[in-house]
Design an enzyme around this catalytic site. Structure first.
Site, PDB file in Angstrom:
ATOM      1  N   LYS A 213     -28.322 -24.837  82.451  1.00 48.03           N
ATOM      2  CA  LYS A 213     -28.619 -25.966  82.665  1.00 48.03           C
ATOM      3  C   LYS A 213     -29.821 -26.568  81.838  1.00 48.03           C
ATOM      4  CE  LYS A 213     -27.817 -24.309  87.404  1.00 48.03           C
ATOM      5  NZ  LYS A 213     -28.421 -23.979  88.739  1.00 48.03           N
TER       6      LYS A 213
ATOM      7  N   LYS B 122     -38.417 -18.327  80.897  1.00 47.69           N
ATOM      8  CA  LYS B 122     -38.688 -19.711  81.671  1.00 47.69           C
ATOM      9  C   LYS B 122     -40.133 -19.960  81.364  1.00 47.69           C
ATOM     10  CE  LYS B 122     -35.131 -20.164  84.769  1.00 47.69           C
ATOM     11  NZ  LYS B 122     -34.415 -20.522  86.072  1.00 47.69           N
TER      12      LYS B 122
ATOM     13  N   LYS C  64     -26.652 -18.359  76.219  1.00 47.57           N
ATOM     14  CA  LYS C  64     -25.783 -18.736  77.448  1.00 47.57           C
ATOM     15  C   LYS C  64     -25.730 -20.006  77.785  1.00 47.57           C
ATOM     16  CE  LYS C  64     -28.996 -17.964  81.009  1.00 47.57           C
ATOM     17  NZ  LYS C  64     -29.633 -17.476  82.061  1.00 47.57           N
TER      18      LYS C  64
HETATM   19  P1  TYM Z   1     -28.568 -19.650  88.875  1.00 41.36           P
HETATM   20  O1  TYM Z   1     -28.741 -21.026  89.931  1.00 41.36           O
HETATM   21  O2  TYM Z   1     -29.302 -20.150  87.704  1.00 41.36           O
HETATM   22  O3  TYM Z   1     -27.129 -19.521  88.535  1.00 41.36           O
HETATM   23  C1  TYM Z   1     -26.215 -19.543  89.532  1.00 41.36           C
HETATM   24  C2  TYM Z   1     -24.959 -18.382  89.282  1.00 41.36           C
HETATM   25  O4  TYM Z   1     -24.310 -18.696  88.154  1.00 41.36           O
HETATM   26  C3  TYM Z   1     -24.499 -17.523  87.025  1.00 41.36           C
HETATM   27  N1  TYM Z   1     -24.428 -18.356  85.703  1.00 41.36           N
HETATM   28  C4  TYM Z   1     -23.500 -17.724  84.619  1.00 41.36           C
HETATM   29  N2  TYM Z   1     -22.738 -17.035  84.686  1.00 41.36           N
HETATM   30  C5  TYM Z   1     -21.716 -16.685  83.397  1.00 41.36           C
HETATM   31  N3  TYM Z   1     -22.327 -17.504  82.455  1.00 41.36           N
HETATM   32  C6  TYM Z   1     -23.221 -18.254  82.570  1.00 41.36           C
HETATM   33  N4  TYM Z   1     -23.663 -18.976  81.238  1.00 41.36           N
HETATM   34  C7  TYM Z   1     -24.136 -18.418  83.495  1.00 41.36           C
HETATM   35  N5  TYM Z   1     -25.138 -19.364  83.905  1.00 41.36           N
HETATM   36  C8  TYM Z   1     -25.216 -19.010  85.449  1.00 41.36           C
HETATM   37  C9  TYM Z   1     -25.685 -16.849  87.569  1.00 41.36           C
HETATM   38  O5  TYM Z   1     -25.658 -15.522  86.739  1.00 41.36           O
HETATM   39  C10 TYM Z   1     -25.631 -16.958  88.906  1.00 41.36           C
HETATM   40  O6  TYM Z   1     -24.861 -15.929  89.644  1.00 41.36           O
HETATM   41  N6  TYM Z   1     -31.888 -16.392  90.575  1.00 41.36           N
HETATM   42  C11 TYM Z   1     -30.458 -16.915  90.751  1.00 41.36           C
HETATM   43  C12 TYM Z   1     -30.325 -17.593  92.212  1.00 41.36           C
HETATM   44  C13 TYM Z   1     -30.451 -16.551  93.116  1.00 41.36           C
HETATM   45  C14 TYM Z   1     -29.662 -15.502  93.659  1.00 41.36           C
HETATM   46  C15 TYM Z   1     -30.298 -14.963  94.826  1.00 41.36           C
HETATM   47  C16 TYM Z   1     -28.556 -14.922  93.274  1.00 41.36           C
HETATM   48  C17 TYM Z   1     -31.636 -16.770  94.073  1.00 41.36           C
HETATM   49  N7  TYM Z   1     -31.396 -15.675  95.100  1.00 41.36           N
HETATM   50  C18 TYM Z   1     -29.739 -13.877  95.441  1.00 41.36           C
HETATM   51  C19 TYM Z   1     -27.907 -13.916  93.892  1.00 41.36           C
HETATM   52  C20 TYM Z   1     -28.403 -13.446  95.033  1.00 41.36           C
HETATM   53  C21 TYM Z   1     -30.182 -17.852  89.689  1.00 41.36           C
HETATM   54  O7  TYM Z   1     -31.244 -18.476  89.290  1.00 41.36           O
HETATM   55  O8  TYM Z   1     -29.112 -18.433  89.590  1.00 41.36           O
END
Ligand code: TYM
Length: 327
Positions: A194, A110, A191
């Site tokens: 967004k 990022k 991957k």
């Molecule tokens: P975020 O908001 O980017 O994504 C949310 C969830 O979607 C999953 N994900 C994917 N899974 C499979 N293939 C993909 N291409 C893909 N893109 C996204 C992510 O693995 C995630 O599970 N840091 C985290 C948010 C967060 C969090 C937490 C997660 C903040 N606090 C505590 C778990 C526990 C994030 O940016 O996810």
């Protein structure tokens, strides 16, 4: 019964990777005591328009409920509604090494090529650790890209426990059987995300079925014509993984189905499978979005329940680190 916690950022629109990697599983496996959080504090690590952030936060709640999450069973809330997240993040940042944060792949991705990077983006994983540890979670259902953050959470918890006495449960990441890393349909080495430059390779939850089908039909496939998974076939492997995730069938069975068939037939099946899988949620989301006041009401109930747990953990933390209680 394991305590489950997970989170998602209200940035951009929900895509199929989020859906398969996280949201749909949260709903499918929900039980009493599971906690899910819309992490708006994380979202501002990269500048956001305030009104857009508010709109996206509510919209994301509608998607999570549309997946079938029952607010009577599981807890759904917005991170900034529970102040303890920020407080614990500060305390944990004092038990986290700069070197650990420097190794985080998500930070490297990022911040790459950016002229100015906020300190918040660097300490982002500490806030994530706080989210998880506040709820004493055993399991964190996420996609593969979050594995490193959950491992860091364990390390930080272990260090804190070693220094101040047993305080936090050590969590582990849980991955879906298929679709832990859904790849971009146009660039299957990346991957699905967004922040992809174009949305041609990203299936959005809020697009029409027609658009989804078009994206799948235009997905990059590989040389040869065989429908089989393998390192030499990243495009087809991704589509097989997707079909497996949306139908619940194993990849070898799917390969057998498409033996001797063309890529076109295969892609058609993937497009139909994905649209069928998303249809009920797309319909329900449209309904739920008509009543923002009801969404806000449900989020307020969720925040009350989350706060009860978070306050208990935070009371222990304040005591352990030696803060003088207010008279
Ligand atoms: P975020 O908001 O980017 O994504 C949310 C969830 O979607 C999953 N994900 C994917 N899974 C499979 N293939 C993909 N291409 C893909 N893109 C996204 C992510 O693995 C995630 O599970 N840091 C985290 C948010 C967060 C969090 C937490 C997660 C903040 N606090 C505590 C778990 C526990 C994030 O940016 O996810």
């Amino acid at each position: 019964m394991p305590r489950v916690f997970s989170g998602i950022q209200p940035t951009g629109d929900v895509h199929l990777g989020n859906w398969i990697g996280a949201i749909s599983r949260w709903a499918a496996d929900q039980e009493d005591g599971h906690v899910f959080c819309i992490v708006d504090l994380h979202a501002i690590t990269i500048p956001k328009d305030p009104e857009h952030l508010r709109t996206k936060t509510r919209d994301l709640a509608a998607w999570i409920l549309a997946a079938g999450l029952d607010p009577e069973v599981a807890t759904l809330f917005v991170q900034s509604h529970v102040r303890e997240h920020s407080e614990l993040a500060w305390v944990l940042s004092c038990s986290t090494q700069m070197g650990e944060l420097n190794r985080m792949v998500q930070f490297k991705e990022k911040s790459a090529g950016k002229e100015s990077v906020s300190a918040g983006l660097f300490t982002y994983p500490v806030l994530q650790a706080a989210d998880i540890l506040l709820y004493q979670a055993d399991e964190v259902p996420v996609g593969e890209d979050q594995r490193q953050h959950i491992e860091l959470t364990r390390d930080v918890a272990q260090r804190f426990n070693g220094r101040f006495g047993d305080t936090f449960t050590l969590p582990k990441a849980t991955m879906p059987r298929a679709g832990a890393r859904v790849m971009d349909l146009q660039q299957p080495a990346n991957k699905m995300s967004k922040s992809a430059e174009s949305d041609a390779g990203t299936i959005m939850l809020d697009e029409t079925e027609k658009k989804t089908a078009k994206k799948v039909m235009r997905a990059v496939t590989d040389s040869g014509s065989e429908v089989r998974a393998g390192e030499d076939k990243p495009g087809v492997t991704n589509l097989l993984d997707l079909l497996s995730a949306v139908t619940g069938r194993e990849i070898p069975d799917l390969e057998a189905d498409f033996e001797g068939k063309m890529y076109g037939d295969f892609k058609k099946a993937v497009a139909e499978g994905v649209n069928e899988f998303l249809r009920p949620a797309r319909e329900r989301h449209a309904e739920l979005s008509k009543d923002p006041a009801e969404l806000d009401r449900l989020l307020a109930i969720g925040a009350d329940r989350a706060r009860n747990i978070a306050e208990t953990t935070m009371d222990t933390v304040r005591d352990r680190v030696g803060f003088l209680p207010p008279a």
